[in-house]
Scaffold this motif. Structure first.
Motif, PDB file in Angstrom:
ATOM      1  N   ILE A 161       0.858  -1.186   0.000  1.00 26.51           N
ATOM      2  CA  ILE A 161       0.000   0.000   0.000  1.00 26.51           C
ATOM      3  C   ILE A 161       0.895   1.236   0.000  1.00 26.51           C
ATOM      4  CG2 ILE A 161      -1.869   1.226   1.144  1.00 26.51           C
ATOM      5  CD1 ILE A 161      -2.645  -1.543   0.181  1.00 26.51           C
ATOM      6  N   ARG A 162       0.995   1.893  -1.136  1.00 21.09           N
ATOM      7  CA  ARG A 162       1.846   3.079  -1.254  1.00 21.09           C
ATOM      8  C   ARG A 162       1.145   4.329  -0.738  1.00 21.09           C
ATOM      9  NH1 ARG A 162       6.222   0.026  -1.759  1.00 21.09           N
ATOM     10  NH2 ARG A 162       6.219  -1.270  -3.664  1.00 21.09           N
ATOM     11  N   ARG A 163      -0.162   4.405  -0.940  1.00 21.76           N
ATOM     12  CA  ARG A 163      -0.924   5.578  -0.513  1.00 21.76           C
ATOM     13  C   ARG A 163      -2.139   5.100   0.280  1.00 21.76           C
ATOM     14  NH1 ARG A 163      -1.872   9.299  -5.712  1.00 21.76           N
ATOM     15  NH2 ARG A 163      -2.685  10.664  -4.056  1.00 21.76           N
ATOM     16  N   PRO A 164      -1.945   4.779   1.552  1.00 19.70           N
ATOM     17  CA  PRO A 164      -3.059   4.244   2.347  1.00 19.70           C
ATOM     18  C   PRO A 164      -4.150   5.284   2.551  1.00 19.70           C
ATOM     19  CG  PRO A 164      -1.183   4.730   3.750  1.00 19.70           C
ATOM     20  CD  PRO A 164      -0.713   4.895   2.333  1.00 19.70           C
ATOM     21  N   SER A 165      -5.372   4.796   2.686  1.00 20.73           N
ATOM     22  CA  SER A 165      -6.488   5.670   3.014  1.00 20.73           C
ATOM     23  C   SER A 165      -6.263   6.260   4.401  1.00 20.73           C
ATOM     24  CB  SER A 165      -7.794   4.879   2.990  1.00 20.73           C
ATOM     25  OG  SER A 165      -7.826   3.967   4.076  1.00 20.73           O
ATOM     26  N   SER A 166      -7.039   7.270   4.718  1.00 21.88           N
ATOM     27  CA  SER A 166      -6.877   7.908   6.024  1.00 21.88           C
ATOM     28  C   SER A 166      -7.132   6.915   7.151  1.00 21.88           C
ATOM     29  CB  SER A 166      -7.809   9.116   6.143  1.00 21.88           C
ATOM     30  OG  SER A 166      -9.164   8.721   5.965  1.00 21.88           O
ATOM     31  N   PHE A 167      -8.150   6.061   6.995  1.00 19.18           N
ATOM     32  CA  PHE A 167      -8.402   5.084   8.056  1.00 19.18           C
ATOM     33  C   PHE A 167      -7.270   4.080   8.148  1.00 19.18           C
ATOM     34  CE2 PHE A 167      -9.677   0.876   9.425  1.00 19.18           C
ATOM     35  CZ  PHE A 167     -10.074   1.164  10.722  1.00 19.18           C
TER      36      PHE A 167
END
Length: 383
Positions: A161-167
């Motif tokens: 995951i290079r750009r994880p969601s805020s959660f």
């Protein structure tokens, strides 16, 4: 277990749970994870969540629940061949769709659009949220308190995951899941089992719905060879049985391809532990290049002949509109939410309210969403 491959995840060396619990003594940690997933409300709701067709369009079409069970069966078969933990692979297969909203991809696209000003919506992150926060079954903690290995695999079974969601980023700061690395072989097996089940079972459902014919599907190289074999061996069999037999053989062929390709990659890497899998520069469980190309051809066929069929398009547009209306009404009027949700929603139109409304809608089944839409828009129906 002593008969697992050296690169397998081992229950006895699990990194444990966010909230420590004593060993069960009867079931392994991953068996307990699987059982908690099966007993969760989110898993039960998959029975009335769409794969492609809305629940009332037919009793034999796949739902998210039946799809997840079929993925788990394929995942166990591949995991056994690769010498990794079958229970962990099964748990991940059963949990991988828990975050899907109602109405399949149409619902996800609509919810993502409504949530775009607040960071968007991703069903993988929502699956993680479902098992760590939204389930309310246990007296001592929210969520299911699954093992680190199951949460890791759920978060990144499709790759780092290079750009994880805020959660996902927020949860990772509390309980680090090494998001930048690959997941275990067990998680990668669950991801490939999903691909195998998804395409082949959509072929089956598309044929059953009359969206295309077996002859049209047989124009695909991967399908055509199996159809010819079946017709030569069973020329008198009804068309529906020929189709089922051909698809069964395609699934078997794809499973064999994954096992062989994974075997080649694992032999080249020679991993001594699961940490070597995580640190590898590429996935270890994958299709061979020819099978990947054939699989893409099947996807392209389904996209044109099934997912964009005029009958499906009508349902898709109506489904999107239901989600959009629900979000708009509830985001602007959180006082219409049930009490347990309203208390967390905060001010109307706020980002916090958007997140709560998103969680509420994502947990809906198709039929609940349709009923809720009617309750909120039809003055003749009491709330």
């Amino acid at each position: 277990m002593t008969d697992l491959a050296p690169y397998a995840v081992r229950a006895e060396t699990s990194r444990g749970r966010l909230h420590p619990e004593p060993d069960n003594g009867v079931r392994s940690p991953f068996q307990r994870d699987r059982d908690r997933i099966i007993h969760s409300a989110a898993f039960r709701r998959l029975q009335y969540k769409t794969q492609v067709f809305i629940y009332h369009e037919g009793d034999e079409f796949r739902t998210r629940l039946t799809h997840s069970i079929e993925v788990a069966q394929i995942a166990r078969s591949i995991a056994r061949r690769l010498g990794v933990d079958e229970d962990l692979a099964e748990a991940l297969a059963l949990a991988h769709d828990l975050g899907h909203p109602p109405f399949g991809h149409a619902g996800e696209e609509a919810l993502n659009g409504m949530m775009r000003p607040y960071g968007g919506f991703d069903h993988n992150a929502q699956s993680l949220k479902a098992v760590t926060v939204l389930e309310k079954r246990y007296a001592e903690f929210d969520g299911l308190n699954l093992t680190w290995e199951t949460l890791e695999g759920l978060a990144k079974h499709n790759g780092p995951i290079r750009r994880p969601s805020s959660f996902m980023a927020e949860y990772d700061s509390l309980h680090p899941l090494a998001l930048e690395t690959h997941a275990s072989v067990e998680a990668q097996v669950a991801a490939l089992a999903d691909d195998i089940a998804y395409n082949n079972h959509d072929l089956d459902d598309g044929l059953r719905a009359g969206l295309f014919t077996l002859e049209e599907a047989a124009a695909l190289p991967l399908i055509g060879g199996m159809v010819r074999e079946v017709r030569e061996r069973y020329p008198e069999a009804p068309r529906a049985r020929q189709a089922s037999e051909a698809i069964r053989r395609v699934i078997n062929l794809m499973v064999q391809d994954v096992v062989q390709e994974a075997g080649r990659r694992l032999a080249a890497l020679a991993p001594a532990s699961v940490d070597d899998i995580r640190a590898a520069g590429r996935a270890m469980v994958a299709f061979s290049a020819p099978m990947q190309e054939a699989n893409q051809q099947v996807r392209a066929f389904l996209r044109g002949r099934m997912y964009r069929h005029w009958r499906v398009n009508r349902t898709t547009q109506k489904s999107r509109r239901v989600v959009q209306v629900l979000f708009s009404l509830l985001h602007g009027g959180p006082d219409m939410l049930p009490p347990e949700w309203r208390d967390r929603a905060g001010e109307p139109g706020s980002p916090a309210c958007a997140g709560v409304v998103c969680d509420y809608i994502a947990g809906m089944t198709d039929r609940f969403a349709l009923d809720e839409h009617r309750r909120l828009t039809d003055p003749h129906i009491p709330g």
